[in-house]
Design a protein around this motif. Structure first.
Motif, PDB file in Angstrom:
ATOM      1  N   GLU B   7       1.065  -1.153  -0.282  1.00 42.67           N
ATOM      2  CA  GLU B   7       0.324  -0.117  -0.205  1.00 42.67           C
ATOM      3  C   GLU B   7       1.313   1.127   0.031  1.00 42.67           C
ATOM      4  OE1 GLU B   7      -3.179  -0.535   2.519  1.00 42.67           O
ATOM      5  OE2 GLU B   7      -3.533   1.475   3.136  1.00 42.67           O
ATOM      6  N   PHE B   8       1.570   1.206   0.965  1.00 49.35           N
ATOM      7  CA  PHE B   8       2.687   2.473   0.762  1.00 49.35           C
ATOM      8  C   PHE B   8       3.645   2.305   0.045  1.00 49.35           C
ATOM      9  CE2 PHE B   8       0.624   2.493   4.828  1.00 49.35           C
ATOM     10  CZ  PHE B   8       0.311   3.386   5.018  1.00 49.35           C
ATOM     11  N   LEU B  53      -6.781   9.089   0.339  1.00 47.36           N
ATOM     12  CA  LEU B  53      -5.602   8.832   0.248  1.00 47.36           C
ATOM     13  C   LEU B  53      -5.028   8.979  -1.294  1.00 47.36           C
ATOM     14  CD1 LEU B  53      -4.497   6.322   2.354  1.00 47.36           C
ATOM     15  CD2 LEU B  53      -4.925   8.583   2.089  1.00 47.36           C
ATOM     16  N   TYR B  83       4.077   6.714   7.419  1.00 48.79           N
ATOM     17  CA  TYR B  83       4.493   5.227   7.255  1.00 48.79           C
ATOM     18  C   TYR B  83       6.414   5.563   7.071  1.00 48.79           C
ATOM     19  CZ  TYR B  83       4.685   0.649   5.731  1.00 48.79           C
ATOM     20  OH  TYR B  83       5.284  -0.859   5.203  1.00 48.79           O
ATOM     21  N   GLN B  86       7.535   5.306  10.288  1.00 51.58           N
ATOM     22  CA  GLN B  86       7.990   3.794  11.300  1.00 51.58           C
ATOM     23  C   GLN B  86       7.928   3.269  10.277  1.00 51.58           C
ATOM     24  OE1 GLN B  86       3.385   3.040  10.624  1.00 51.58           O
ATOM     25  NE2 GLN B  86       3.015   3.689  13.073  1.00 51.58           N
TER      26      GLN B  86
END
Lengths: 260, 111
Positions: B7-8, B53, B83, B86
């Protein structure tokens, strides 16, 4: 592989995917189906040149309907779901059954080609290129016929004149030859005796007649029948429509109308 | 974990420029082992769009039907930045545990 067969395999796959997505909203299902369809078209390229193995390979790489359904059910933990904006989908409709217009165009091209070809030009089931080719075939055939007819008239005119001159020579001969002479040939016999070139031109004339009147329209009709395409209709998000013969999974067809 | 990462990765690709779906799949497939089933990207993109997004725009293509282009929204850019932070933490933590022994071994062998 034929475009219809490709279409069948793809639709079967997409139907199974959508079936697995039954817990999603109809808009979401339609969106995923459309996205997968675009992907497949991009991946396959020209469906006419794609083998069944190519198509199945593309579908296999996309994954099983179960895998896709599982991916669709996952929610991202980072973001809260929000009311979805309406899906903006281009809708594609494909119809492979030839209509009355196309049948009439093919049949009339064989029987009386000017009308048949005209109908073919009205139909949106053939590419412009194929319409041009189908038009050129009987036109060339007719031109061949025309050349032979005009050529034949000129040749006939020349023969008639020669015969007449010859006959006049014979009517008042300086030294009349009698029909009993071994070398004597009546003007009639001379005019009618087929020389070798005359026989050849007669064969050419008959052949041209066959080609011009029968074979060329028949070939044009067969060509149209072979090149008949399924019709594709595209409905844009803004409601505009585009209709035309389906080619290469939609890739080789003319660019769609400008979008706002 | 893989799917969350994909997803990222999608958001990161879109942060550089807009892509259409097939293009995204090709880019992700270049990275070995990231994408097991290419099709799963589409439910994911649909979700990213619903979550705000990414946004989409239909645009004409010179070679065929119009294409749906995906673009990162400001929310998407924020989520990506979050993200990245993280991920860095996570990667460092995992690396330190996974390779601690090996580093110790290689340090000892160079002594």
């Amino acid at each position: 592989m034929s475009a219809q067969r490709t279409e069948h395999i793809i639709n079967e796959y997409l139907d199974r995917v959508v079936e697995q997505l039954s817990d999603l909203s109809p808009a979401e299902r339609a969106e995923i189906r459309n996205d997968l369809r675009s992907h497949i078209d991009e991946a396959i390229g020209d469906p006419v040149h794609a083998s069944e193995a190519d198509v199945r390979n593309v579908l296999e790489r996309l994954g099983s309907p179960q895998e896709l359904a599982q991916a669709a059910r996952e929610r991202s933990p980072e973001s809260e779901p929000s009311p979805a904006p309406p899906a903006q989908n281009v809708e594609r409709r494909i119809n492979g059954t030839p209509g009355a217009l196309e049948v009439a165009a093919i049949v009339l091209t064989v029987l009386f080609w000017p009308i048949g070809i005209l109908l073919a030009w009205i139909s949106d089931r053939w590419l412009t290129r194929d319409k041009v080719i189908a038009t050129v075939i009987p036109v060339v055939g007719t031109m061949m016929l025309g050349v032979v007819v005009v050529g034949g008239m000129i040749a006939w005119g020349t023969t008639a004149t020669t015969t007449l001159t010859f006959a006049q020579d014979r009517v008042q001969p300086a030294q009349p030859a009698s029909p009993g002479d071994p070398g004597f040939r009546s003007p009639r016999q001379i005019a009618e005796s087929p020389s070798a070139p005359a026989a050849v031109s007669r064969i050419v004339a008959v052949m041209s007649l066959l080609v011009g009147l029968l074979a060329a329209p028949f070939i044009a009709g067969v060509y149209l029948a072979i090149r008949l395409k399924p019709v594709e209709e595209i409905i844009y998000p803004d409601g505009r429509r585009w209709r035309g013969p389906m080619t290469a999974g939609g890739h080789a067809r003319p660019a769609p109308p400008t979008m706002g | 974990m893989r799917r969350g990462a994909i997803e990222f990765c999608v958001l990161a690709l879109l942060s550089r420029r807009e892509h259409y779906g097939f293009e995204l799949v090709q880019r992700l497939s270049e990275a070995d082992g990231l994408l097991t089933s290419e099709g799963t990207i589409y439910p994911l993109l649909s979700r990213l769009r619903r979550d705000g997004l990414v946004e989409t725009e239909w645009r004409e293509s010179t070679s065929g039907p119009p294409r749906k282009y995906y673009r990162l929204t400001s929310d998407g850019a924020r989520a990506l930045g979050h993200y990245r932070g993280q991920w860095e933490q996570f990667r460092n933590a995992v690396n330190s545990l996974l390779y601690e022994d090996q580093e110790a071994v290689s340090e000892r062998s160079t002594d």
